[in-house]
Design an enzyme around this catalytic site. Structure first.
Site, PDB file in Angstrom:
ATOM      1  N   ARG A 224       0.843  -1.188   0.000  1.00  0.00           N
ATOM      2  CA  ARG A 224       0.000   0.000   0.000  1.00  0.00           C
ATOM      3  C   ARG A 224       0.888   1.252   0.000  1.00  0.00           C
ATOM      4  O   ARG A 224       1.981   1.250   0.582  1.00  0.00           O
ATOM      5  CB  ARG A 224      -0.902   0.034   1.241  1.00  0.00           C
ATOM      6  CG  ARG A 224      -2.064  -0.952   1.195  1.00  0.00           C
ATOM      7  CD  ARG A 224      -3.107  -0.519   0.176  1.00  0.00           C
ATOM      8  NE  ARG A 224      -4.276  -1.388   0.188  1.00  0.00           N
ATOM      9  CZ  ARG A 224      -4.421  -2.472  -0.571  1.00  0.00           C
ATOM     10  NH1 ARG A 224      -3.452  -2.818  -1.400  1.00  0.00           N
ATOM     11  NH2 ARG A 224      -5.534  -3.196  -0.511  1.00  0.00           N
ATOM     12  N   HIS A 272      -0.484   0.263  -9.894  1.00  0.00           N
ATOM     13  CA  HIS A 272      -1.254  -0.554  -8.937  1.00  0.00           C
ATOM     14  C   HIS A 272      -1.965  -1.695  -9.662  1.00  0.00           C
ATOM     15  O   HIS A 272      -3.182  -1.863  -9.561  1.00  0.00           O
ATOM     16  CB  HIS A 272      -2.270   0.290  -8.156  1.00  0.00           C
ATOM     17  CG  HIS A 272      -2.712  -0.395  -6.887  1.00  0.00           C
ATOM     18  ND1 HIS A 272      -3.235   0.288  -5.813  1.00  0.00           N
ATOM     19  CD2 HIS A 272      -2.715  -1.716  -6.529  1.00  0.00           C
ATOM     20  CE1 HIS A 272      -3.538  -0.562  -4.845  1.00  0.00           C
ATOM     21  NE2 HIS A 272      -3.234  -1.786  -5.267  1.00  0.00           N
TER      22      HIS A 272
END
Length: 309
Positions: A224, A272
């Site tokens: 993250r 991502h």
């Protein structure tokens, strides 16, 4: 009794179609369409808008559609007293492993450097590195970390992992807890962050941690964006302590065009997309949990609210 899908990435139709095809008898709704909110007992969510769960007064379970659930805990209006589940999926784990291995190999064989040299029309043969000579340290040995460790072993990498509890994987050295973090870092040449994002791990990829890695270490963050202190990474790259970084996650996504990561020659970015939940693989466990919810049976892959994952 029904399921509502709440996400903002344009994939609601894909998930709705997959769930309906697998179990036509269960009503499946998008949160964007008209639907009977009182009938909703399960919410299938992914980075939902804060407060989007508030209208569902009969909700019994919040089901994350990926491995991470930090976004659920970040929603201050979410009914966190309800059971929360996450996805544990071998396809997802293998996709992540393949991505990380690709990043590592590109680093070892100077492919990132050659790409920059190509843009500058520079011919510069460089000494390359071999897999057996570089120790890979995995920060976070959950389901994804364990699969990555085993795959790296097949390639001949020395592998070690750090986690809150000891992992028993043959030939993988296990470091446990805060007291063993320094020893783990000091012997890691390529660091891979696969930690869940919690209060304890937010900002863990910072200057103090980077300084404990050997000079020239390479950092990969596929967990993250909140794990990384951006300014500290830039400083440690610019002063030469770190040789490079492979990033797939960011504090803000998409990353603003003004962010210095875009133009930094030692930072190698992907959007991502290291691993994405495959509906064909994940839908069966979602529906199994729905059936268990209806029957009052224990749910699969429950999240610990104390740990945050």
């Amino acid at each position: 009794m029904a399921i509502v899908i709440i996400r903002q990435d344009g994939k609601i139709p894909e998930w709705k179609e997959a769930l309906s095809a697998a179990s036509p008898s269960i009503p499946i709704y998008s949160y964007l369409e008209e639907h009977p909110k009182e009938a909703i007992e399960m919410a299938l969510v992914w980075k939902h808008p804060p407060g989007a769960l508030r209208p569902y007064k009969n909700l019994k379970c919040i089901s994350g559609s990926g491995a991470g659930v930090d976004f659920i805990f970040n929603d201050k209006e979410a009914p966190l007293h309800l059971p929360i589940t996450r996805v544990v999926d071998q396809v997802l784990a293998k996709d992540m492993s393949e991505h990380v291995i690709g990043v590592i190999l590109a680093y070892l064989k100077n492919l990132y450097t050659y790409k920059v040299d190509q843009a500058n029309k520079v011919w510069r043969p460089l000494p390359y590195r071999r897999m057996g000579d570089y120790t890979i340290g995995i920060l976070g040995m959950g389901a994804l970390g364990v699969v990555l460790a085993k795959d790296l072993l097949h390639f001949g990498f020395p592998v070690q992992g750090w986690s809150n509890s000891e992992k028993d994987i043959e030939t993988v050295k296990s470091f446990v807890g805060k007291n063993e973090l320094s020893g783990f870092l000091s012997t890691t040449q390529v660091l891979v962050c696969l930690l869940p994002l919690t209060e304890n791990t937010t900002g863990i990829l910072n200057k103090a941690l980077f300084q404990q890695l050997p000079k020239g270490a390479f950092v990969i963050n596929v967990a993250r964006g909140g794990h990384l202190v951006d300014e500290d990474l830039l400083e440690m790259l610019d002063n030469g302590h770190l040789s490079g970084a492979g990033l797939d996650v960011y504090h803000q996504e998409p990353l603003p065009v003004s962010h210095p990561f875009w133009a930094h020659p030692k930072i190698h970015m992907t959007p991502h997309y290291a691993s994405v939940s495959d509906t064909r693989s994940v839908v069966p466990q979602i529906l199994e949990n729905y059936k268990r919810l209806q029957a009052g049976e224990p749910l699969l892959n429950l999240v610990s609210k104390e740990r945050g994952y």
